[in-house]
Scaffold this motif. Sequence first.
Motif, PDB file in Angstrom:
ATOM      1  N   LEU A  97      -2.297  -5.973  40.632  1.00  0.00           N
ATOM      2  CA  LEU A  97      -2.927  -6.816  39.624  1.00  0.00           C
ATOM      3  C   LEU A  97      -2.704  -6.714  38.310  1.00  0.00           C
ATOM      4  N   VAL A  98      -2.760  -5.134  37.894  1.00  0.00           N
ATOM      5  CA  VAL A  98      -2.212  -4.753  36.381  1.00  0.00           C
ATOM      6  C   VAL A  98      -1.057  -5.239  35.961  1.00  0.00           C
ATOM      7  N   ALA A  99      -0.002  -5.136  37.150  1.00  0.00           N
ATOM      8  CA  ALA A  99       1.224  -5.599  36.620  1.00  0.00           C
ATOM      9  C   ALA A  99       1.326  -6.986  36.280  1.00  0.00           C
ATOM     10  N   GLY A 100       0.546  -7.899  37.011  1.00  0.00           N
ATOM     11  CA  GLY A 100       0.574  -9.285  36.576  1.00  0.00           C
ATOM     12  C   GLY A 100       1.265 -10.032  37.881  1.00  0.00           C
ATOM     13  N   PRO A 101       1.178 -11.445  37.593  1.00  0.00           N
ATOM     14  CA  PRO A 101       1.918 -12.345  38.827  1.00  0.00           C
ATOM     15  C   PRO A 101       3.147 -12.305  38.759  1.00  0.00           C
ATOM     16  N   SER A 102       3.770 -12.910  39.619  1.00  0.00           N
ATOM     17  CA  SER A 102       5.319 -13.160  39.703  1.00  0.00           C
ATOM     18  C   SER A 102       5.730 -14.136  38.521  1.00  0.00           C
ATOM     19  N   SER A 103       7.097 -14.012  38.207  1.00  0.00           N
ATOM     20  CA  SER A 103       7.375 -14.894  37.253  1.00  0.00           C
ATOM     21  C   SER A 103       7.372 -16.325  37.580  1.00  0.00           C
ATOM     22  N   ALA A 104       7.359 -16.614  38.880  1.00  0.00           N
ATOM     23  CA  ALA A 104       7.166 -18.066  39.436  1.00  0.00           C
ATOM     24  C   ALA A 104       5.688 -18.682  39.240  1.00  0.00           C
ATOM     25  N   ILE A 105       4.925 -18.002  39.361  1.00  0.00           N
ATOM     26  CA  ILE A 105       3.558 -18.610  38.728  1.00  0.00           C
ATOM     27  C   ILE A 105       2.903 -18.088  37.662  1.00  0.00           C
ATOM     28  N   ALA A 106       3.476 -17.197  36.860  1.00  0.00           N
ATOM     29  CA  ALA A 106       2.957 -16.613  35.648  1.00  0.00           C
ATOM     30  C   ALA A 106       2.562 -17.645  34.768  1.00  0.00           C
ATOM     31  N   PRO A 107       3.467 -18.885  34.498  1.00  0.00           N
ATOM     32  CA  PRO A 107       2.876 -19.784  33.446  1.00  0.00           C
ATOM     33  C   PRO A 107       1.771 -20.727  33.971  1.00  0.00           C
ATOM     34  N   VAL A 108       1.182 -20.606  35.161  1.00  0.00           N
ATOM     35  CA  VAL A 108       0.303 -21.469  35.486  1.00  0.00           C
ATOM     36  C   VAL A 108      -1.033 -20.960  36.409  1.00  0.00           C
ATOM     37  N   VAL A 109      -1.132 -19.587  36.032  1.00  0.00           N
ATOM     38  CA  VAL A 109      -2.073 -18.903  36.613  1.00  0.00           C
ATOM     39  C   VAL A 109      -2.621 -17.918  35.560  1.00  0.00           C
ATOM     40  N   VAL A 110      -3.866 -17.320  35.591  1.00  0.00           N
ATOM     41  CA  VAL A 110      -4.502 -16.380  34.508  1.00  0.00           C
ATOM     42  C   VAL A 110      -4.619 -14.917  35.487  1.00  0.00           C
ATOM     43  N   ASN A 111      -4.736 -14.109  34.678  1.00  0.00           N
ATOM     44  CA  ASN A 111      -5.031 -12.732  34.987  1.00  0.00           C
ATOM     45  C   ASN A 111      -6.200 -12.217  34.221  1.00  0.00           C
ATOM     46  N   ALA A 112      -7.440 -12.198  34.881  1.00  0.00           N
ATOM     47  CA  ALA A 112      -8.521 -11.915  34.497  1.00  0.00           C
ATOM     48  C   ALA A 112      -8.534 -10.509  33.739  1.00  0.00           C
ATOM     49  N   MET A 113      -7.879  -9.626  34.269  1.00  0.00           N
ATOM     50  CA  MET A 113      -7.773  -8.363  33.944  1.00  0.00           C
ATOM     51  C   MET A 113      -7.482  -8.025  32.419  1.00  0.00           C
ATOM     52  N   GLY A 114      -6.805  -8.883  31.933  1.00  0.00           N
ATOM     53  CA  GLY A 114      -6.463  -8.735  30.472  1.00  0.00           C
ATOM     54  C   GLY A 114      -5.280  -8.063  30.135  1.00  0.00           C
ATOM     55  N   PRO A 115      -4.356  -7.878  28.985  1.00  0.00           N
ATOM     56  CA  PRO A 115      -3.439  -7.169  28.753  1.00  0.00           C
ATOM     57  C   PRO A 115      -3.602  -5.736  28.661  1.00  0.00           C
ATOM     58  N   THR A 116      -4.671  -5.228  28.463  1.00  0.00           N
ATOM     59  CA  THR A 116      -4.937  -3.977  28.016  1.00  0.00           C
ATOM     60  C   THR A 116      -5.470  -3.222  29.039  1.00  0.00           C
ATOM     61  N   VAL A 117      -5.482  -3.621  30.221  1.00  0.00           N
ATOM     62  CA  VAL A 117      -6.132  -3.105  31.214  1.00  0.00           C
ATOM     63  C   VAL A 117      -5.057  -1.973  32.111  1.00  0.00           C
ATOM     64  N   GLY A 118      -5.527  -0.807  32.417  1.00  0.00           N
ATOM     65  CA  GLY A 118      -4.717   0.175  33.226  1.00  0.00           C
ATOM     66  C   GLY A 118      -5.765   0.857  34.588  1.00  0.00           C
ATOM     67  N   LEU A 119      -4.926   1.329  35.435  1.00  0.00           N
ATOM     68  CA  LEU A 119      -5.697   2.036  36.356  1.00  0.00           C
ATOM     69  C   LEU A 119      -6.110   3.617  35.851  1.00  0.00           C
ATOM     70  N   ALA A 120      -7.245   3.885  35.955  1.00  0.00           N
ATOM     71  CA  ALA A 120      -7.381   5.413  35.589  1.00  0.00           C
ATOM     72  C   ALA A 120      -6.866   6.293  36.446  1.00  0.00           C
ATOM     73  N   ALA A 121      -7.011   7.324  36.175  1.00  0.00           N
ATOM     74  CA  ALA A 121      -6.751   8.614  36.954  1.00  0.00           C
ATOM     75  C   ALA A 121      -7.495   8.609  38.048  1.00  0.00           C
ATOM     76  N   GLU A 122      -8.501   8.148  38.132  1.00  0.00           N
ATOM     77  CA  GLU A 122      -9.438   8.289  39.540  1.00  0.00           C
ATOM     78  C   GLU A 122      -8.893   7.144  40.451  1.00  0.00           C
ATOM     79  N   SER A 123      -8.266   6.457  40.050  1.00  0.00           N
ATOM     80  CA  SER A 123      -7.756   5.073  40.767  1.00  0.00           C
ATOM     81  C   SER A 123      -8.580   4.463  41.548  1.00  0.00           C
TER      82      SER A 123
END
Length: 562
Positions: free
Chosen positions: A196-222
């Motif tokens: 989810l952090v990496a984002g959607p496939s290129s095929a649907i990226a133009p027509v969906v949204v990723n609610a996580m936002g561009p600055t989000v990462g997975l913390a060390a605690e996973s």
Amino acid sequence: MMRLLALMVAAILLVGCTDIPTAGPVEEVAQEAEPRGVQIIAEPPEPGISAVRLVENFLQAMADPGVDYEVARTYLTADSASIWEPGKGGSVFRGVVLDEDGTVRAEGVQTGLLDREGRFTATGAQMSHDFGVIQEEGEWRISLPPDGVLVTDYIFERWWSHITVYFGSATGDHVVPDLIHVPDALLTPGRIVEALVAGPSSAIAPVVVNAMGPTVGLAAESATVLSEGTVLVALTGLDTAMPEDQRRLLGAQLLWSLTAIPGVTGLQILNDGRAYPLPEQNEAAVLEAASQQRFQVLSRTATSDLFGVRDGVGVRLDGGGRVLPMQSEGAIVSEVAVSIDQTLVGFIDDTRTTVLVGPLGGALLPVTPALLNLRAAQFSLGDLWLLGDDVEGDTHLVRIDAEGEMTEVDTSGLEGTLVDFAVSQTGVRMAAVVERTGTRRFLMTSVEQAPEPRLLAATALSLLQGRAPMTNFRSLDWIGETELVMVADAQAITSIHRARMDGSLVEDLGPLSEQPVQVSAVPGPGADTVVMRSEDNVVLRYDVTRRWRRVEGVLQDVTYPG
């Protein structure tokens, strides 16, 4: 002397293929699926190993990602081991390994390519790979490892997890599926969150949204599954001022994606070490899966009743076998479509120039699109989609809303004549059969709904049945979120096939006693029911019994809602 070594043997070829971190904390999943096969423990090459056995064991060693495939690297020359990148992706392969005059190679069909995120693209290309086995310090070693890793389709289907992750629709009111493929041993909640952090496939990226936002990462605690089935996801960089609607979509994305892990029933989020509140979480600050059903479009499936046309009348075949006529304002009907929630209906009249659309059982609005040969009617998100031809014979795709307003869809991205199509229930993907220079191809494309509807650039998928490429695609329909059924030929035999939307699995649902010309399927979660109509309007139904059974009477058109 030539030796054929079957790549189908699981103990030889259990291999992996994703770009997954091999360092950092390992989180234990509290509830796991039952193992589907014998786990293989990779071992380095024995002294004096033969060239053939070296390749066999190398393929076996790739089953264990370990720390950056450390055991598999021991089968390579020193130079190759230092530059091999198994995490970049790889190939899924159907064929054999040949040993001929000291040259050891894999030969057959590349069913598809995997990228580093685990997304598959069906290719159907012929493949031959020479492992370049040479002597190094008196021992056989591989100087030409594959580009990424090499996995047989047998292993890929049985020892890999085929996971649906979700992103948000442009409207924010439902989630949209995306497929990734992960070796079973590497399927963890953290891996899903990484996707989810990496984002959607290129095929649907133009027509969906990723609610996580561009600055989000997975913390060390996973991410960890707690004993009660709640996943605790530790993130960094979430916007603390995120609007409520986006937080609601964020929870739906994460929770629906994490249900790929057995036993998951709830979600909690930590952001930079602090609890991150989500709308609709309960008094224990847990977002429960039961509260997120409205984000899943397929949960709107009402029943699995079959609809069709019999002697010019739209009919409904209910679960008790009754044939119930439908209200069509007195029009003679040639085709019928029903929305997934069974609130809307569309009829094409017998002249195939007029559409009647409106509430099921209510007053219908006639729409005349100024096109001939109207056909392939279907609903998606409350809109009726269909094909028609202009006076010059060119095919057009149109969309009609519940108020009767018609819009033409821009199909220029398909590069050919649209023969048939199936819009996904989320309105984001379209499977299409396109004819160009006399050849029919199976394409996947995405749909941009606004400001004007258009199809984006399409990807042609080469589907295989066995080792035979499928050809002459005709009717198709969605069954579930990520799979379709279709009428197509393989080795000159026409059958009904079930396939994942990326082509990573194709299954023949035959044999058939009739020649199919139309297919439809129940689109609901876990659905198995398919119906086909023959050239003679004989109808056969396929369900969980995995047998085709005849439906009494004849129908000139068949469809399930959706």
